[in-house]
Design a protein around this motif. Structure first.
Motif, PDB file in Angstrom:
ATOM      1  N   MET A   1      73.100  14.467  16.186  1.00 56.23           N
ATOM      2  CA  MET A   1      72.278  13.730  15.249  1.00 56.23           C
ATOM      3  C   MET A   1      71.609  12.563  15.974  1.00 56.23           C
ATOM      4  N   ILE A   2      70.382  12.322  15.625  1.00 54.61           N
ATOM      5  CA  ILE A   2      69.621  11.227  16.224  1.00 54.61           C
ATOM      6  C   ILE A   2      70.075   9.904  15.604  1.00 54.61           C
ATOM      7  N   GLU A   3      70.318   8.940  16.461  1.00 56.88           N
ATOM      8  CA  GLU A   3      70.762   7.617  16.013  1.00 56.88           C
ATOM      9  C   GLU A   3      69.599   6.866  15.357  1.00 56.88           C
ATOM     10  N   PRO A   4      69.888   6.064  14.345  1.00 55.52           N
ATOM     11  CA  PRO A   4      68.839   5.261  13.723  1.00 55.52           C
ATOM     12  C   PRO A   4      68.419   4.102  14.629  1.00 55.52           C
ATOM     13  N   THR A   5      67.219   3.639  14.392  1.00 52.52           N
ATOM     14  CA  THR A   5      66.688   2.470  15.081  1.00 52.52           C
ATOM     15  C   THR A   5      66.458   1.392  14.037  1.00 52.52           C
ATOM     16  N   TRP A   6      66.911   0.190  14.343  1.00 45.78           N
ATOM     17  CA  TRP A   6      66.706  -0.946  13.445  1.00 45.78           C
ATOM     18  C   TRP A   6      65.796  -1.947  14.135  1.00 45.78           C
ATOM     19  N   ALA A   7      64.668  -2.247  13.519  1.00 46.78           N
ATOM     20  CA  ALA A   7      63.728  -3.226  14.056  1.00 46.78           C
ATOM     21  C   ALA A   7      63.851  -4.518  13.261  1.00 46.78           C
ATOM     22  N   ARG A   8      64.051  -5.604  13.975  1.00 50.18           N
ATOM     23  CA  ARG A   8      64.073  -6.921  13.324  1.00 50.18           C
ATOM     24  C   ARG A   8      62.629  -7.401  13.251  1.00 50.18           C
ATOM     25  N   VAL A   9      62.065  -7.349  12.056  1.00 50.71           N
ATOM     26  CA  VAL A   9      60.660  -7.673  11.845  1.00 50.71           C
ATOM     27  C   VAL A   9      60.453  -9.184  11.744  1.00 50.71           C
ATOM     28  N   GLU A  10      61.366  -9.835  11.056  1.00 53.28           N
ATOM     29  CA  GLU A  10      61.377 -11.289  10.911  1.00 53.28           C
ATOM     30  C   GLU A  10      62.831 -11.722  10.918  1.00 53.28           C
ATOM     31  N   ALA A  11      63.042 -13.023  10.883  1.00 57.85           N
ATOM     32  CA  ALA A  11      64.421 -13.513  10.786  1.00 57.85           C
ATOM     33  C   ALA A  11      65.050 -12.925   9.531  1.00 57.85           C
ATOM     34  N   ASP A  12      66.169 -12.242   9.693  1.00 58.93           N
ATOM     35  CA  ASP A  12      66.927 -11.650   8.589  1.00 58.93           C
ATOM     36  C   ASP A  12      66.166 -10.595   7.783  1.00 58.93           C
ATOM     37  N   PHE A  13      65.220  -9.899   8.414  1.00 57.24           N
ATOM     38  CA  PHE A  13      64.540  -8.765   7.767  1.00 57.24           C
ATOM     39  C   PHE A  13      64.499  -7.613   8.770  1.00 57.24           C
ATOM     40  N   TYR A  14      65.125  -6.496   8.392  1.00 56.71           N
ATOM     41  CA  TYR A  14      65.279  -5.349   9.283  1.00 56.71           C
ATOM     42  C   TYR A  14      64.734  -4.096   8.617  1.00 56.71           C
ATOM     43  N   VAL A  15      64.125  -3.240   9.420  1.00 58.18           N
ATOM     44  CA  VAL A  15      63.602  -1.966   8.942  1.00 58.18           C
ATOM     45  C   VAL A  15      64.267  -0.859   9.744  1.00 58.18           C
ATOM     46  N   GLY A  16      64.777   0.152   9.043  1.00 57.44           N
ATOM     47  CA  GLY A  16      65.458   1.255   9.706  1.00 57.44           C
ATOM     48  C   GLY A  16      64.614   2.517   9.731  1.00 57.44           C
ATOM     49  N   SER A  17      64.717   3.244  10.838  1.00 58.16           N
ATOM     50  CA  SER A  17      64.034   4.533  10.957  1.00 58.16           C
ATOM     51  C   SER A  17      64.871   5.457  11.829  1.00 58.16           C
ATOM     52  N   ARG A  18      64.579   6.732  11.688  1.00 61.36           N
ATOM     53  CA  ARG A  18      65.243   7.744  12.520  1.00 61.36           C
ATOM     54  C   ARG A  18      64.228   8.841  12.782  1.00 61.36           C
ATOM     55  N   ALA A  19      63.944   9.069  14.051  1.00 66.44           N
ATOM     56  CA  ALA A  19      62.978  10.090  14.450  1.00 66.44           C
ATOM     57  C   ALA A  19      61.650   9.907  13.707  1.00 66.44           C
ATOM     58  N   GLY A  20      61.216   8.663  13.558  1.00 71.41           N
ATOM     59  CA  GLY A  20      59.945   8.370  12.913  1.00 71.41           C
ATOM     60  C   GLY A  20      59.977   8.350  11.394  1.00 71.41           C
ATOM     61  N   GLU A  21      61.118   8.636  10.787  1.00 74.28           N
ATOM     62  CA  GLU A  21      61.254   8.647   9.330  1.00 74.28           C
ATOM     63  C   GLU A  21      61.806   7.302   8.855  1.00 74.28           C
ATOM     64  N   PHE A  22      61.165   6.705   7.875  1.00 73.78           N
ATOM     65  CA  PHE A  22      61.601   5.435   7.296  1.00 73.78           C
ATOM     66  C   PHE A  22      62.900   5.647   6.524  1.00 73.78           C
TER      67      PHE A  22
END
Length: 67
Positions: A1-22
């Protein structure tokens, strides 16, 4: 399984994706509270740590509610 990626967009705001899927996002509310939301911006819950919130977003995705 592909691991998720978490991007810290701002302080205390994170967006998760996996293989390009939100997966969802996490919004820090101050005082150590983090609110988690699924793919459709539906609340998943409020958590004491960002790590717990990330796990909740992933659980919402894996059980099909966020797909």
């Amino acid at each position: 399984m592909i691991e998720p990626t978490w991007a810290r967009v701002e302080a205390d705001f994170y967006v998760g994706s996996r293989a390009g899927e939100f997966l969802g996002y996490i919004d820090g509310k101050g005082g150590g509270a983090f609110r988690a939301y699924d793919t459709f911006s539906r609340p998943v819950g409020e958590f004491d740590t960002v790590r717990d919130a990330m796990h909740a977003v992933l659980a919402a995705t894996s059980n099909g509610s966020a797909l």
